[in-house]
Design an enzyme around this catalytic site. Structure first.
Site: not given
Ligand code: TIU
Length: 225
Positions: A28, A133, A166
């Site tokens: 991500d 995802k 994540c």
């Molecule tokens: N990729 C991921 O960690 N998505 C989130 O929403 N992370 C947060 O820390 N909010």
């Protein structure tokens, strides 16, 4: 030929890296989480905490590619019609602007929008699988496990953001599916320094309950980067 197997210095003990069976999984690294003016910053988060991971990830990615090893990327996001967005996720946080609404870089966490895309510094190369995802974990409702199995992968180097959300969820999912996970601490980031620390400690606690923690320089030594 892939680099030879070797032991990478790690906590809680050395990680027996088998490069031919190990994929680099970058979680991500999307514009909305990392770029100034994106959704993450709009929520009041300090994106510099995540941006410090870009350069170590860039070096690790370059070395991984140069060694001819498997690279995979993930993006958190949803279909434009939001049919895969759980109502609970849509309303969580009681924010004025939530997933699917128009944010600073297009519709928030919607596939195809500018903010959903991966930052240019770490952009996927042709042939590198990208997993879209809908959840925090990269295995939930995706074909990640199938792709890894077809390639004979048994180990993962997991990097990206955020450490406690994540990255942690994905490492736990991978661990339950039988993968050994190695996390370079300089290549993962959290908006919150205390969660960065605890997120890493949780992985390596109790004899490596979910995996191992190291640094990118130790991995670079092992793959000749
Ligand atoms: N990729 C991921 O960690 N998505 C989130 O929403 N992370 C947060 O820390 N909010």
């Amino acid at each position: 030929m892939p680099p030879k197997p070797s032991t990478v210095a790690a906590e809680p003990y050395g990680f027996d890296l088998k490069p031919a069976e190990c994929a680099l999984l970058i979680i991500d690294m999307q514009r909305d989480f990392l770029e100034p003016g994106g959704f993450g910053e709009m929520l009041g988060n300090d994106v510099s905490q995540l941006r410090r991971t870009i350069e170590p990830n860039r070096k690790l990615l370059a070395a991984w590619r140069a060694a001819g090893l498997l690279v995979m990327h993930t993006r958190e996001g949803h279909r434009p019609d939001l049919s895969d967005l759980p109502p609970a996720k849509k309303i969580r946080g009681r924010g004025k602007t939530t997933i699917g609404d128009t944010g600073p870089m297009g519709r928030i966490l919607v596939r195809g929008e500018a903010g959903h895309d991966i930052i240019p510094e770490l952009y996927p190369a042709p042939g590198e699988p990208v997993i879209d995802k809908p959840g925090k974990g990269a295995f939930h409702a995706t074909d990640l496990h199938a792709i890894l199995q077809h390639r004979g992968i048994t180990q993962l180097v997991v990097t990206g953001v955020t450490t406690e959300v994540c990255v942690n969820t994905t490492v736990r999912e991978a661990n339950d599916r039988g993968y050994d996970c190695l996390v370079p601490e300089d290549c993962v980031g959290s908006y919150f320094p205390e969660f960065q620390d605890m997120g890493l400690r949780m992985i390596k606690a109790q004899g490596g309950i979910f995996g191992w923690v190291t640094t990118s320089s130790e991995i670079l030594k092992a793959i000749g980067g």
